[in-house]
Design a protein around this motif. Structure first.
Motif, PDB file in Angstrom:
ATOM      1  N   LYS A 115       0.840  -1.192   0.000  1.00 20.57           N
ATOM      2  CA  LYS A 115       0.000   0.000   0.000  1.00 20.57           C
ATOM      3  C   LYS A 115       0.879   1.247   0.000  1.00 20.57           C
ATOM      4  O   LYS A 115       2.094   1.180   0.019  1.00 20.57           O
ATOM      5  CB  LYS A 115      -0.927  -0.007   1.219  1.00 20.57           C
ATOM      6  N   GLN A 116       0.221   2.400  -0.005  1.00 20.87           N
ATOM      7  CA  GLN A 116       0.920   3.676  -0.013  1.00 20.87           C
ATOM      8  C   GLN A 116       0.447   4.532   1.150  1.00 20.87           C
ATOM      9  O   GLN A 116      -0.731   4.515   1.502  1.00 20.87           O
ATOM     10  CB  GLN A 116       0.698   4.418  -1.335  1.00 20.87           C
ATOM     11  N   ARG A 117       1.381   5.257   1.722  1.00 15.46           N
ATOM     12  CA  ARG A 117       1.064   6.166   2.819  1.00 15.46           C
ATOM     13  C   ARG A 117       1.128   7.593   2.295  1.00 15.46           C
ATOM     14  O   ARG A 117       2.107   8.010   1.671  1.00 15.46           O
ATOM     15  CB  ARG A 117       2.046   5.986   3.972  1.00 15.46           C
ATOM     16  N   SER A 118       0.064   8.341   2.536  1.00 12.88           N
ATOM     17  CA  SER A 118      -0.009   9.709   2.035  1.00 12.88           C
ATOM     18  C   SER A 118       0.650  10.671   3.016  1.00 12.88           C
ATOM     19  O   SER A 118       0.471  10.560   4.230  1.00 12.88           O
ATOM     20  CB  SER A 118      -1.467  10.116   1.809  1.00 12.88           C
ATOM     21  N   LEU A 119       1.396  11.610   2.491  1.00 10.68           N
ATOM     22  CA  LEU A 119       2.047  12.648   3.280  1.00 10.68           C
ATOM     23  C   LEU A 119       1.647  14.012   2.730  1.00 10.68           C
ATOM     24  O   LEU A 119       1.494  14.179   1.525  1.00 10.68           O
ATOM     25  CB  LEU A 119       3.573  12.501   3.245  1.00 10.68           C
ATOM     26  N   GLY A 120       1.501  14.964   3.634  1.00 10.54           N
ATOM     27  CA  GLY A 120       1.226  16.330   3.237  1.00 10.54           C
ATOM     28  C   GLY A 120       2.421  17.217   3.548  1.00 10.54           C
ATOM     29  O   GLY A 120       2.816  17.339   4.706  1.00 10.54           O
ATOM     30  N   LEU A 228     -11.986  17.745   5.064  1.00 13.80           N
ATOM     31  CA  LEU A 228     -13.090  17.855   6.009  1.00 13.80           C
ATOM     32  C   LEU A 228     -12.818  17.091   7.295  1.00 13.80           C
ATOM     33  O   LEU A 228     -13.475  17.338   8.310  1.00 13.80           O
ATOM     34  CB  LEU A 228     -14.382  17.319   5.368  1.00 13.80           C
ATOM     35  N   ALA A 229     -11.871  16.159   7.271  1.00 16.55           N
ATOM     36  CA  ALA A 229     -11.550  15.374   8.463  1.00 16.55           C
ATOM     37  C   ALA A 229     -10.066  15.054   8.446  1.00 16.55           C
ATOM     38  O   ALA A 229      -9.413  15.057   7.398  1.00 16.55           O
ATOM     39  CB  ALA A 229     -12.373  14.084   8.510  1.00 16.55           C
ATOM     40  N   GLY A 230      -9.533  14.769   9.635  1.00 18.72           N
ATOM     41  CA  GLY A 230      -8.147  14.353   9.762  1.00 18.72           C
ATOM     42  C   GLY A 230      -7.175  15.517   9.778  1.00 18.72           C
ATOM     43  O   GLY A 230      -7.542  16.682   9.613  1.00 18.72           O
ATOM     44  N   THR A 231      -5.918  15.163   9.985  1.00 14.70           N
ATOM     45  CA  THR A 231      -4.821  16.127   9.933  1.00 14.70           C
ATOM     46  C   THR A 231      -3.807  15.630   8.920  1.00 14.70           C
ATOM     47  O   THR A 231      -3.518  14.424   8.874  1.00 14.70           O
ATOM     48  CB  THR A 231      -4.139  16.275  11.307  1.00 14.70           C
ATOM     49  N   PRO A 232      -3.248  16.496   8.109  1.00 11.45           N
ATOM     50  CA  PRO A 232      -2.277  16.042   7.094  1.00 11.45           C
ATOM     51  C   PRO A 232      -1.018  15.491   7.746  1.00 11.45           C
ATOM     52  O   PRO A 232      -0.310  16.207   8.449  1.00 11.45           O
ATOM     53  CB  PRO A 232      -1.993  17.305   6.276  1.00 11.45           C
ATOM     54  N   GLN A 233      -0.748  14.221   7.537  1.00 11.29           N
ATOM     55  CA  GLN A 233       0.435  13.590   8.106  1.00 11.29           C
ATOM     56  C   GLN A 233       1.669  14.084   7.371  1.00 11.29           C
ATOM     57  O   GLN A 233       1.790  13.948   6.166  1.00 11.29           O
ATOM     58  CB  GLN A 233       0.324  12.070   7.997  1.00 11.29           C
ATOM     59  N   GLY A 234       2.592  14.679   8.106  1.00  4.74           N
ATOM     60  CA  GLY A 234       3.794  15.249   7.524  1.00  4.74           C
ATOM     61  C   GLY A 234       4.017  16.685   7.938  1.00  4.74           C
ATOM     62  O   GLY A 234       5.110  17.222   7.746  1.00  4.74           O
TER      63      GLY A 234
END
Length: 480
Positions: A115-120, A228-234
């Motif tokens: 899988k892939q992990r998204s980063l902001g 709309l939800a969550g916090t950008p990981q990174g």
């Protein structure tokens, strides 16, 4: 009040000791928050754009490194154009209330399971403002955080969390709830998060600043998508916000469920260690109930109950395989907690070494230059896993690195090593400066005292063929 040199304290001229002044500010905020658990802080915004705070924020952002955001401005570009002017612009923008964060840049990194992990990735400008806010706000929430939390906190690290697990396992906590929160950073309820932040902070400008980062959006393939939800990981402030959100779970566990087992949490990874199987099953139910109040749920495929008795099962936590094994040095009838690098962590290092020693790179021509490139990776990996039982894994990695370097020399040509009887190829590489992992393992603390080395032969007997009681030889007579 004027400072030395005629400059005002709020100006962004580089101070002599910015970290010292920031530590004094943090210590003062922490002590005030510790004295009163119900106090709400209302005058924090003006401290965020203080000159010493902004300089310390820039220093930390520069040390962390990182890629450019959506504006494509790099850290090197900021240094080339002038850091003082860059911070001066941030200060004036914050003071005037005109700061607007830009969307984060979406990047994906591959995970081991395919899988892939998204980063902001925020812009450098936003990272500095987030770091300055974190420097001011973090001490207030540190006064409320529970001791069971070890991730992304000052003076706390992963080794302390692993040591807490090892000590608990040696005390008889043999049943473990190995928990995994499903899509944690994407499932955080922003409304509940701001409510938790508002319990300690009443400064509307700071609350508005944090809300702007949550609503900044994500840019992917040239299109900005609203979050709309969550916090950008990174992001710089994302670990602090995630700890604030899960601190509610920590508090409930310590107040209502502590009798069931010991909670050890590092960011969104946590385990609960229990002495009885029934306690572990009840802890699993309580965890689901507590996380459900926060809008979170466990990953059913990854969450499991582990039985550590007599080395039956083990689990992976923070990159380490945790298992019980017998120890002849202490008591061969007992099983003690041990840990070593997980197969995934070892394979990740091998992949990195293989990439660095690939001939396709074509830029490295000298073996000493190759050693200088490999050493930071080996040293960093070894420093993390050295506080465990990693002797076998360290020896295997050393052998793999030797073989890769020797193979690289042969494939490069012109540097074919000749066998020297006076020293092996591995010794020659280490004499040239290659970091050796073998022999660096050391536990922070000793689990249990070693057994005293007691001889099976009584002190009044002799070893070997001359058995029996020891008798003193008669004194020789001397002539007059």
């Amino acid at each position: 009040m004027a400072a030395r040199g005629g400059k005002h304290e709020g100006m962004v001229a580089r101070p002599k000791n910015p970290d010292h002044k920031v530590r004094e500010l943090q210590r003062s905020l922490w002590m005030c928050a510790k004295r009163s658990r119900s106090r709400r802080f209302h005058a924090l915004y003006d401290r965020i754009y203080r000159g010493d705070v902004l300089w310390e924020a820039w220093r930390r952002v520069r040390a962390n490194g990182g890629a450019a955001g959506v504006d494509e401005q790099t850290l090197a570009a900021v240094e080339a154009s002038g850091v003082e002017g860059f911070l001066q612009d941030i200060q004036s923008t914050l003071r005037a209330g005109q700061y607007r964060p830009q969307p984060v840049r979406r990047r994906y990194i591959p995970k081991a399971e395919g899988k892939q992990r998204s980063l902001g990735i925020p812009t450098v400008r936003d990272r500095v403002v987030q770091m300055a806010t974190k420097l001011v706000v973090e001490p207030i929430f540190e006064a409320d955080f529970q001791p069971v939390s070890y991730g992304f906190r000052p003076k706390r690290n992963a080794t302390q969390a692993l040591e807490a697990i090892r000590e608990a396992g040696n005390r008889g906590y043999n049943f473990v709830v190995d928990a995994d929160i499903q899509a944690y950073f994407d499932s955080i309820d922003q409304g509940k998060l701001m409510e938790l932040v508002g319990r300690r902070i009443s400064d509307r400008r700071v609350l508005k600043l944090i809300r702007k980062w949550l609503k900044a959006g994500v840019m992917e393939d040239g299109t900005v998508r609203e979050t709309l939800a969550g916090t950008p990981q990174g992001g710089v402030i994302s670990p602090l916000l995630s700890n604030i959100y899960l601190n509610a779970f920590d508090r409930v566990w310590e107040q209502e469920c502590r009798m069931l087992g010991l909670l050890v949490r590092y960011a969104d990874d946590f385990v609960v260690m229990c002495k009885k199987e029934s306690q572990a099953k009840e802890a699993y139910r309580r965890i689901q109930e507590s996380l459900g109040r926060l809008g979170l749920k466990l990953n059913g495929e990854k969450t499991r109950l582990v039985d550590l008795r007599r080395g039956k099962e083990g689990f992976v936590f923070l990159g380490c395989t945790v298992h019980k094994r017998r120890s002849i040095q202490r008591n061969p009838r007992w099983h003690f907690m041990q840990r070593w690098p997980s197969p995934k962590a070892t394979q990740k290092l091998r992949t990195r070494v293989r990439k660095l020693t690939s001939v396709r790179q074509g830029r490295v021509k000298d073996v000493k230059e190759m050693i200088a490139i490999l050493n930071p990776t080996l040293r960093g990996w070894g420093n993390y896993f050295r506080t465990g039982n990693a002797n076998r894994e360290f020896t295997e990695v050393d052998s793999y690195v030797w073989s890769r370097i020797l193979g690289w020399q042969q494939r490069r040509g012109g540097q074919r090593s000749r066998f020297r009887f006076e020293q092996s190829p591995s010794d020659r590489l280490h004499r040239m400066g290659l970091h050796r992992l073998r022999g660096t393992v050391s536990y922070p603390t000793q689990a249990t005292p070693r057994r005293p080395s007691v001889s099976r032969v009584r002190e009044n007997r002799m070893h070997g063929l001359k058995g029996g009681h020891w008798k003193p030889e008669p004194a020789m007579a001397t002539g007059a």
